[in-house]
Design an enzyme around this catalytic site. Structure first.
Site, PDB file in Angstrom:
ATOM      1  N   GLU A  50       4.695  10.399   7.550  1.00 20.99           N
ATOM      2  CA  GLU A  50       3.810   9.233   7.469  1.00 20.99           C
ATOM      3  C   GLU A  50       4.615   7.965   7.179  1.00 20.99           C
ATOM      4  O   GLU A  50       4.354   7.240   6.230  1.00 20.99           O
ATOM      5  CB  GLU A  50       2.765   9.438   6.365  1.00 20.99           C
ATOM      6  CG  GLU A  50       1.869  10.646   6.557  1.00 20.99           C
ATOM      7  CD  GLU A  50       0.901  10.859   5.406  1.00 20.99           C
ATOM      8  OE1 GLU A  50       1.008  10.127   4.386  1.00 20.99           O
ATOM      9  OE2 GLU A  50       0.038  11.741   5.515  1.00 20.99           O
ATOM     10  N   CYS A  70      -1.752 -23.532  -4.029  1.00 20.61           N
ATOM     11  CA  CYS A  70      -1.844 -24.418  -5.186  1.00 20.61           C
ATOM     12  C   CYS A  70      -1.665 -23.666  -6.496  1.00 20.61           C
ATOM     13  O   CYS A  70      -2.583 -23.564  -7.321  1.00 20.61           O
ATOM     14  CB  CYS A  70      -3.176 -25.161  -5.169  1.00 20.61           C
ATOM     15  SG  CYS A  70      -3.214 -26.458  -3.922  1.00 20.61           S
ATOM     16  N   ARG A  89       6.717   1.349   6.575  1.00 18.19           N
ATOM     17  CA  ARG A  89       7.617   0.215   6.367  1.00 18.19           C
ATOM     18  C   ARG A  89       8.940   0.385   7.119  1.00 18.19           C
ATOM     19  O   ARG A  89       9.446  -0.560   7.735  1.00 18.19           O
ATOM     20  CB  ARG A  89       7.877   0.033   4.871  1.00 18.19           C
ATOM     21  CG  ARG A  89       8.783  -1.154   4.529  1.00 18.19           C
ATOM     22  CD  ARG A  89       8.970  -1.307   3.033  1.00 18.19           C
ATOM     23  NE  ARG A  89       7.733  -1.707   2.393  1.00 18.19           N
ATOM     24  CZ  ARG A  89       6.970  -0.899   1.665  1.00 18.19           C
ATOM     25  NH1 ARG A  89       7.326   0.361   1.463  1.00 18.19           N
ATOM     26  NH2 ARG A  89       5.849  -1.329   1.126  1.00 18.19           N
TER      27      ARG A  89
END
Length: 470
Positions: free
Chosen positions: A299, A374, A302
């Site tokens: 599995e 912000c 990345r």
């Protein structure tokens, strides 16, 4: 060979020469940036965008297959969470991959991408009865995360289901350098904790009571987990399968889902550890794993995508503060959430490009690369040595092909950026780069719809909202 590799052991991302900083894994990254600027995919009207090297993805899949070439009966699935984009998933399906999903949304994406249900594996610690019912109806493999979930499957499973059914266990071998990425700790929320009192015997009993339960699953973790830790977890799972089959007197467990988790090197262009290192480490720690007695499922996520993608962003302003140069860009916490919130665990390399999309030259200058959100911590990189950035230039965040496109943060209602796939005919000056759309940039209309536009008057129109206190 057992190789220890984790992100924390890597040096910080290099800020060497501008040429080195701009190279990325693919020799075509610089070409892609230049072409994206020339074609208007990156610039004033599109100040931040993601890019995926499709040939690089195919090469990564080929490297994975080559590493397991001597092992029969392997289903390589891609962890959809790493790139929840239908065109990317369809590319991986076209490469012969299966798909690992962990939610109803990911299952829908996998089906829309064209994966056969028999090549999809459903993992999640919080599956509802409806999710389980749908997976069983489709013939999707299901790894139960707990003994309680097995009891739900008892209720919902029909005798003619073709779904492969397994149980996830937690071998409790410990964690890596990033706690949030470690799933085999003593108190992990995933799987049945094997070292807890009575748990191992309960697992053996669960298999004995369910002849249709034929798979054992474990996943130690991902980024920050060294190969010896991963191998230890898989070894413990393999020995449990042998024990269960021995005690039951039959080879009831016929397949092992060994998860993924190969860590990625974010410090430079080198792909390390490689899939061959992974297989070598497991061969040394678990010699019988690859002899064909158990079908295997992987599995990975990345490690297949990270180095095949990058984010490009416009430098909108620069300023000096406290003796430090700050480049204010359009790539911050909304696109690089993990890097901004956990900079020590998820550092990224940054490249400096001019307004023409070509790598910048010039003496290095320590600069902070800040984003548009912000809050003061919206900084992707601190004090990075790069050629001086100016308004209208671009920065590139390398190694962002995994998770950075599928885990956006909606803070400040900033739109999700467009994502483009690309191919280049050859590296160097004059290379032709062809782009294909993967995801359109989110519109302001879409943001408004997500934020309740259709119910704008629900709380203020008489009779349409909660009563005002007398």
């Amino acid at each position: 060979m057992t190789q220890t590799s984790s992100q924390s052991a890597s040096p910080p991302p290099s800020a060497a020469s501008p040429q080195a900083a701009a190279s990325g894994r693919s020799p075509y990254v610089a070409d892609a940036v230049r072409a994206a600027v020339e074609q208007g995919l990156l610039g004033g009207h599109s100040p931040v965008a993601g890019f995926i090297d499709t040939d690089g993805v195919r090469d990564s899949v080929a490297a994975l297959r080559d590493a397991f070439a001597g092992t029969p009966g392997v289903l390589h699935t891609f962890a959809a969470k790493a790139a929840a984009l239908i065109p990317v998933l369809r590319l991986l399906a076209d490469c012969g991959m299966g798909c690992e999903v962990a939610s109803p949304g990911e299952l829908r994406l996998a089906l829309d991408a064209g994966f056969a249900p028999s090549d999809i594996v459903l993992d999640s610690p919080v599956k509802t009865r409806e999710e389980i019912r749908l997976a069983l109806a489709l013939g999707v493999a299901v790894n139960a995360d707990s003994l309680d979930e097995l009891r739900r499957i008892d209720e919902l499973r029909s005798p003619d289901t073709v779904s492969v059914l397994g149980l996830r266990v937690n071998p409790q071998v410990g964690g890596g350098s990033i706690g949030a990425m470690s799933t085999a700790t003593a108190t992990s929320k995933f799987g049945v904790a094997l070292r807890d009192a009575g748990a191992r015997e309960a697992v053996v009993r669960a298999f004995g009571e369910r002849p249709w339960l034929t798979r054992l699953h474990a996943h130690v973790g991902s980024q920050g987990c060294p190969l010896d830790l991963i191998a230890a977890g898989i070894g413990a799972t393999y020995r449990l399968a042998e024990e269960i089959n021995g005690r039951l007197g039959t080879r009831q467990i016929t397949s092992l889902d060994i998860g993924g988790g190969l860590p990625v090197n974010f410090a430079d262009d080198t792909v390390r550890p490689a899939y061959t290192d992974y297989v070598a480490a497991l061969t040394e720690a678990v010699p019988g794993l690859f002899d064909g007695r158990y079908a295997l499922v992987t599995e990975f996520g990345r490690s297949l995508l990270a180095k095949n993608g990058f984010i490009g962003a416009l430098v909108e302003y620069t300023k000096d503060a406290g003796g430090r140069r700050v480049a204010i860009t359009h790539a911050g916490a909304q696109t690089a959430t993990r890097t901004v919130l956990m900079p020590d665990a998820w550092p990224l390399r940054v490249g400096a490009f001019g307004a023409d999309g070509r790598p910048k030259e010039g003496p290095p200058l320590a600069q902070d690369i800040a984003g548009p959100c912000c809050f003061a911590g919206d900084v992707v990189a601190y004090g990075r040595e790069l050629p001086e950035l100016r308004e209208g230039d671009f920065v590139v965040l390398y190694d962002t092909g995994a998770y950075y496109f599928s885990a956006p943060w909606a803070y400040n209602s900033l739109p999700r950026p467009a994502v483009h796939g690309f191919r280049a005919t050859a590296g160097g000056a004059g290379a032709e780069v062809v782009f294909a759309p993967v995801r359109d940039a989110q519109s302001l209309d879409s943001i408004a719809a997500e934020c309740g536009l259709a119910h704008a008057d629900a709380l203020t129109v008489p009779g349409g909202g909660p009563a005002r206190p007398a």
